[in-house]
Design a protein around this motif. Sequence first.
Motif, PDB file in Angstrom:
ATOM      1  N   HIS A   1      -8.245 -37.886   7.765  1.00 46.29           N
ATOM      2  CA  HIS A   1      -8.045 -39.151   7.052  1.00 46.29           C
ATOM      3  C   HIS A   1      -7.342 -40.172   7.937  1.00 46.29           C
ATOM      4  N   ARG A   2      -7.886 -40.357   9.134  1.00 44.27           N
ATOM      5  CA  ARG A   2      -7.283 -41.333  10.045  1.00 44.27           C
ATOM      6  C   ARG A   2      -7.294 -42.731   9.456  1.00 44.27           C
ATOM      7  N   GLU A   3      -8.386 -43.056   8.743  1.00 48.32           N
ATOM      8  CA  GLU A   3      -8.499 -44.392   8.170  1.00 48.32           C
ATOM      9  C   GLU A   3      -7.613 -44.510   6.932  1.00 48.32           C
ATOM     10  N   ASP A   4      -7.136 -45.707   6.680  1.00 44.65           N
ATOM     11  CA  ASP A   4      -6.411 -45.972   5.448  1.00 44.65           C
ATOM     12  C   ASP A   4      -7.416 -46.219   4.340  1.00 44.65           C
TER      13      ASP A   4
ATOM     14  N   GLN B   1      -2.634 -37.518   7.264  1.00 46.02           N
ATOM     15  CA  GLN B   1      -2.430 -38.433   8.384  1.00 46.02           C
ATOM     16  C   GLN B   1      -1.205 -38.033   9.216  1.00 46.02           C
TER      17      GLN B   1
END
Length: 626
Positions: A113-116, A134
């Motif tokens: 889940h690197r992306e917000d 994260q």
Amino acid sequence: GSPSAPKAPRRKLLQELGDQKIPFLGPSDRGYQQLWDSSYSGLALRRSPSLPAGLHARVQAALFTLRRKGCLLRDLVRIRERDVFTAVSRALLGEPGHTYRYLDTRLFAIPWHREDGEVKGRRCCDPEFRAACQALCELNGFFCSDVPLLKEGDRLTQWAKGEAEAEAKRGEEGDTGSKHSEESRNSEGVDSEEGDAESKHSEEWDIESKHSEEGCSGSKQEGGWDTDSKPSSEEDESCQVQKSEPGIAGLPQRSEGKLPGSAPSALAGTEVKPAAPRAREKAVAQLKHSLSDHHLEDREEQAGGQGCSQPSPRQVRTGPVEFNVTLLNYMDPAAMSQLKEEPYYGMGKMAVGWHHDENLISHSPVAVYSHSCHNDKGESGEGGSGEKACWRIGLKVAWDIRTPGLTLPLESGDCYYMRDDLNSTHQHCVLAGESARFSSTHRVAECSTGTLTYIQSRCQEALSNLHTDPETGSHSLLALLPTTLRHCEEIHNEVEFEWLRQYWFQGQRFARFCSWWTGPMEQLEKDWKLMETMTLLFLDAVEEEEEGHEVEGRRDMADILLSALIDRQQQRQTWRDRCHSSLARTLPPEEAPVDWPFWGADDPHMPLPFDLADIINRVESLLWRM
């Protein structure tokens, strides 16, 4: 010989060993630092205070969040044709679409889940869960950059700095004595919870790794390490365990409680007693000789007659470290009814037995973050009195008859790295402390056949031979070659047994925390249904006696089809048995394996479910007539 062939002589030698323990060194033993430098040079330690500020708090909060949400679960794995629970609770995090297979069990990685917000346009979990992932991704990034930077000798510097105060404290409290105390030697061995009495001494399988690991052979991965395929089947893994004879082969020569020619170390000045009386050393030396006669000639020849006691040449890593998964583990010794005693060295109770981490890119490193906690709030545990109060890592050189074992105590927040060829030439175990412990074990998994992208491409290969009429929706095959049939049926079985059934057996348990895999698995199921249709179309083609269709060609196709169908029938029964086993029935509904459903009612063009046994009979009858 067969994997079970060495059992009888091994059992006899273990009886001869009796209560004798093989020497090993801990931090309070003279020569410890020299042993580390000479025989365990691939091991590196990064003490807790040297990590970036704030990282501990984020990582430890993440670990506790995952446990509080119930995301860390025990796996039901397969050992020698029977199901057993892992002693530790765990979850896999990693690159989106990656998996990690061990002991006939495939773990499906919860993405970093690197992306917000969303993963590839899909919101698959709540913000708190995503933040925890994260934080572990941040730790993974730190390891990727830190492992290559740790210079030769840093392990000793880090250890000396971290141990200076602890050593002074130990001097005040009094020396805790040799690791071969009466407590270690006389402690009553406890069978592992899996209940195999013989495995207590002679069957050193590891629930963490035998894959640990997973038979993903293929091309070189990004990062530049060679891809040496590991055995994927449980039978191969069992064979590998017995070949390596962990523990039995590690008998060192030791005199006066220290290594020959030992030099002063960072821990020098702490007087320690010899690890064993001379009479006991003589008995161990005699047993070492008998072990050498029975089991070690070939391995000694490989090492130039010197066992594995000489440090191996440092391996050259040709690319950056890219850890693609981390296996999170949690264990509370207080909640365990039984913990197996380490049987060969007397190191103490084991949370994880001796093993190599497998299914990794060859010579890739492993990085581990350790966090001990004494309560459900995840707060760090206080160090108890003596080394055995804290969690420790035990290490030994595989197939070695001279080099002592080594133990490495871990304070909460410590990290250790296994670099170069350490994981392949040595074995390690995890020795339980008094408090509960989390670990985050970051790996470069060999995933050439273990990613969603891979299996999706395999589906497309098979389905490229299927034509669907755009008006009627009816299906037909484009090619009827034996090679095409074999290829399609191999993919058919792979999709069903390596992915769909693996997912429904245990992977689907994590969907309530993160739904990332739900959509891809639904698509795989649709592709599988089309492959079932293709099997029926192949059967129809084999049964038809058209002019110009040679009998020999039909016979080849019938043989290929029969082999694939019998394999499918046997594997389906195995999975049914696993899903309905007595152990599976002990799990709560939200964790219980699901006997994967075969057909849905959402596709009017799908044929009715067919009886696999009936199809097999049809093919056998056809072959008889030919």
